[in-house]
Write a protein that holds these residues in place. Structure first.
Motif, PDB file in Angstrom:
ATOM      1  N   UNK A  98      -2.239   1.681  -5.759  1.00 33.03           N
ATOM      2  CA  UNK A  98      -3.769   2.434  -5.463  1.00 33.03           C
ATOM      3  C   UNK A  98      -4.113   1.470  -4.214  1.00 33.03           C
ATOM      4  N   UNK A  99      -4.474   2.257  -3.216  1.00 31.33           N
ATOM      5  CA  UNK A  99      -4.930   1.426  -2.115  1.00 31.33           C
ATOM      6  C   UNK A  99      -6.619   1.590  -2.034  1.00 31.33           C
ATOM      7  N   UNK A 100      -7.450   0.619  -2.125  1.00 30.25           N
ATOM      8  CA  UNK A 100      -8.658   0.729  -1.983  1.00 30.25           C
ATOM      9  C   UNK A 100      -9.551   0.025  -1.021  1.00 30.25           C
ATOM     10  N   UNK A 101      -8.743  -0.918  -0.364  1.00 32.60           N
ATOM     11  CA  UNK A 101      -8.855  -1.536   1.011  1.00 32.60           C
ATOM     12  C   UNK A 101      -8.097  -1.256   2.007  1.00 32.60           C
ATOM     13  N   UNK A 102      -8.415  -1.450   3.287  1.00 30.45           N
ATOM     14  CA  UNK A 102      -7.563  -1.574   4.342  1.00 30.45           C
ATOM     15  C   UNK A 102      -6.554  -2.530   4.208  1.00 30.45           C
ATOM     16  N   UNK A 103      -5.175  -1.887   4.812  1.00 31.35           N
ATOM     17  CA  UNK A 103      -4.064  -2.851   4.519  1.00 31.35           C
ATOM     18  C   UNK A 103      -3.349  -2.979   5.861  1.00 31.35           C
ATOM     19  N   UNK A 104      -3.194  -4.402   6.123  1.00 28.90           N
ATOM     20  CA  UNK A 104      -2.884  -4.985   7.558  1.00 28.90           C
ATOM     21  C   UNK A 104      -1.236  -4.257   7.910  1.00 28.90           C
ATOM     22  N   UNK A 105      -1.115  -4.695   9.231  1.00 32.30           N
ATOM     23  CA  UNK A 105       0.179  -4.013   9.442  1.00 32.30           C
ATOM     24  C   UNK A 105       1.472  -4.913   8.891  1.00 32.30           C
ATOM     25  N   UNK A 106       2.616  -4.533   8.915  1.00 33.84           N
ATOM     26  CA  UNK A 106       3.681  -5.060   8.515  1.00 33.84           C
ATOM     27  C   UNK A 106       3.762  -6.034   7.246  1.00 33.84           C
ATOM     28  N   UNK A 107       3.000  -5.238   6.320  1.00 35.96           N
ATOM     29  CA  UNK A 107       3.182  -6.042   5.097  1.00 35.96           C
ATOM     30  C   UNK A 107       3.546  -4.955   3.719  1.00 35.96           C
ATOM     31  N   UNK A 108       3.796  -5.615   2.579  1.00 36.23           N
ATOM     32  CA  UNK A 108       4.276  -5.069   1.289  1.00 36.23           C
ATOM     33  C   UNK A 108       3.111  -5.081   0.578  1.00 36.23           C
ATOM     34  N   UNK A 109       2.647  -3.871  -0.075  1.00 38.29           N
ATOM     35  CA  UNK A 109       1.600  -3.993  -0.958  1.00 38.29           C
ATOM     36  C   UNK A 109       2.013  -3.284  -2.278  1.00 38.29           C
ATOM     37  N   UNK A 110       1.594  -3.687  -3.577  1.00 33.71           N
ATOM     38  CA  UNK A 110       2.010  -3.006  -4.854  1.00 33.71           C
ATOM     39  C   UNK A 110       0.745  -3.291  -5.641  1.00 33.71           C
ATOM     40  N   UNK A 111       0.676  -2.261  -6.738  1.00 30.66           N
ATOM     41  CA  UNK A 111      -0.267  -2.512  -7.864  1.00 30.66           C
ATOM     42  C   UNK A 111      -1.534  -1.784  -7.992  1.00 30.66           C
ATOM     43  N   UNK A 112      -2.337  -1.875  -9.017  1.00 32.95           N
ATOM     44  CA  UNK A 112      -3.601  -1.368  -8.873  1.00 32.95           C
ATOM     45  C   UNK A 112      -4.933  -2.312  -9.104  1.00 32.95           C
ATOM     46  N   UNK A 113      -5.370  -2.661  -8.402  1.00 35.39           N
ATOM     47  CA  UNK A 113      -5.570  -2.123  -7.017  1.00 35.39           C
ATOM     48  C   UNK A 113      -4.283  -2.716  -5.960  1.00 35.39           C
ATOM     49  N   UNK A 114      -3.954  -2.240  -4.873  1.00 29.93           N
ATOM     50  CA  UNK A 114      -2.919  -2.872  -4.073  1.00 29.93           C
ATOM     51  C   UNK A 114      -3.144  -4.117  -3.676  1.00 29.93           C
ATOM     52  N   UNK A 115      -2.126  -4.982  -3.971  1.00 28.04           N
ATOM     53  CA  UNK A 115      -2.164  -6.417  -3.065  1.00 28.04           C
ATOM     54  C   UNK A 115      -1.020  -6.864  -2.625  1.00 28.04           C
ATOM     55  N   UNK A 116      -1.172  -7.575  -1.507  1.00 28.97           N
ATOM     56  CA  UNK A 116       0.016  -8.029  -0.562  1.00 28.97           C
ATOM     57  C   UNK A 116       1.012  -8.758  -1.369  1.00 28.97           C
ATOM     58  N   UNK A 117       2.298  -8.614  -1.330  1.00 23.18           N
ATOM     59  CA  UNK A 117       3.115  -9.335  -2.191  1.00 23.18           C
ATOM     60  C   UNK A 117       4.405  -9.811  -1.134  1.00 23.18           C
ATOM     61  N   UNK A 118       4.195  -9.307   0.034  1.00 19.36           N
ATOM     62  CA  UNK A 118       5.427  -9.624   0.987  1.00 19.36           C
ATOM     63  C   UNK A 118       4.889  -9.524   2.686  1.00 19.36           C
ATOM     64  N   UNK A 119       4.992 -10.250   3.562  1.00 17.31           N
ATOM     65  CA  UNK A 119       4.625 -10.232   4.937  1.00 17.31           C
ATOM     66  C   UNK A 119       6.031 -10.155   5.649  1.00 17.31           C
ATOM     67  N   UNK A 120       5.996  -9.637   6.877  1.00 16.60           N
ATOM     68  CA  UNK A 120       7.169  -9.578   7.533  1.00 16.60           C
ATOM     69  C   UNK A 120       7.715 -10.995   7.726  1.00 16.60           C
ATOM     70  N   UNK A 121       8.847 -11.191   7.632  1.00 19.17           N
ATOM     71  CA  UNK A 121       9.430 -12.482   7.835  1.00 19.17           C
ATOM     72  C   UNK A 121       9.609 -13.567   6.743  1.00 19.17           C
ATOM     73  N   UNK A 122       8.881 -13.285   5.697  1.00 18.83           N
ATOM     74  CA  UNK A 122       8.587 -14.192   4.579  1.00 18.83           C
ATOM     75  C   UNK A 122       9.583 -13.584   3.349  1.00 18.83           C
TER      76      UNK A 122
END
Length: 212
Positions: A188-212
Motif C-alpha cells: 500500500x503506497x501512501x507516500x511518493x516513491x522515488x525512481x528505481x527502487x523496490x517497495x513492499x509492505x503496508x505502508x510501502x517501504x524501500x527494500x532495494x535501490x538499483x545497484x544494491x
C-alpha cells in the motif's frame, strides 16, 4: 480485418491472443519469438524469429504489432530494436474491460479482461493494464509500465515510465510511483516513491535501490 503480429510466444502472449480474438475486427496472424530459428506454421499461425517481421510488414498492409512480453525492460528493448513507427502498433482492449470514453490509451498498450480505466486517465505506450485492475480517474501512467492483476490506482496517481505495480497493490490518491520502480504484491503506497527502487509492505517501504 486487421492481422495482428504478437512479438513473443509465452504465457503473456497467450493472454494477448485471447484478447485479440475477443475483437471481431482483429485476428492473430503470427507470433514471432527468437526462440525460433526458422519460419513455420503451427495451428494455423505463422511462427518464426522476430527478424521475420520486416518481411511481413512489406507484404501485408493490414498488419499491426503488439509486444507480448511481460518484462517492462525487455518490452522497451524490443520496441527500441524494432524501430517501427508508432502507427505500426495497435492497442488491444478486451471486450470485458471498462474504459472511459475520456481516457487516453497509448499505442501498443494492452488492457486485459475485467480491467477498469476511469475518466480522464492518460495511459502511455506499451503499457500492460492487467486483469481485474482498477485505474481510477485522472491517473497518468508512463510508457512501458505494468499494472498487475487486481492492483488499484486511486484518483490522480502518477505511475512513472517502466514502473511495475504488483498484484493487489494499492496507491492512494495523488501519489507518485517513480520511473522503473517496483511496488511489491499487496503493498500500500501512501507516500511518493522515488525512481528505481523496490517497495513492499503496508505502508510501502524501500527494500532495494538499483545497484544494491
Amino acid at each position: 480485418m486487421k492481422k495482428i503480429v504478437i512479438i513473443g510466444d509465452s504465457g503473456h502472449a497467450k493472454v494477448i491472443s485471447d484478447i485479440v480474438n475477443s475483437n471481431d475486427d482483429l485476428s492473430v496472424y503470427a507470433k514471432l519469438d527468437d526462440k525460433y530459428q526458422e519460419v513455420f506454421v503451427e495451428d494455423g499461425l505463422l511462427k518464426g524469429p522476430v527478424s521475420h517481421l520486416q518481411e511481413l510488414m512489406k507484404s501485408e498492409l493490414q498488419i499491426r504489432v503488439v509486444v507480448g512480453i511481460g518484462s517492462n525492460v525487455v518490452r522497451q528493448k524490443i520496441v527500441s530494436n524494432l524501430g517501427l513507427s508508432s502507427e505500426a502498433y495497435i492497442s488491444v482492449i478486451h471486450a470485458s474491460a471498462i474504459v472511459s470514453p475520456s481516457a487516453k490509451i497509448g499505442n501498443g498498450t494492452v488492457v486485459m479482461p475485467g480491467a477498469i480505466v476511469n475518466a480522464d486517465t492518460n495511459i502511455g505506450d506499451h503499457v500492460i493494464v492487467n486483469s481485474g485492475c482498477v485505474v481510477e480517474h485522472d491517473c497518468a501512467i508512463g510508457n512501458y509500465a505494468h499494472i498487475s492483476p487486481r492492483a488499484a490506482l486511486t484518483g490522480g496517481t502518477t505511475i512513472g515510465e517502466g514502473a511495475h505495480i504488483g498484484a493487489s497493490a494499492s496507491v492512494i490518491p495523488l501519489k507518485t510511483v517513480g520511473a522503473w520502480s517496483t511496488v511489491g504484491a499487496g503493498a500500500v503506497v501512501i507516500s511518493d516513491i522515488e525512481d528505481k527502487v523496490t517497495v513492499v509492505g503496508t505502508p510501502a517501504r524501500v527494500v532495494k535501490r538499483e545497484g544494491l
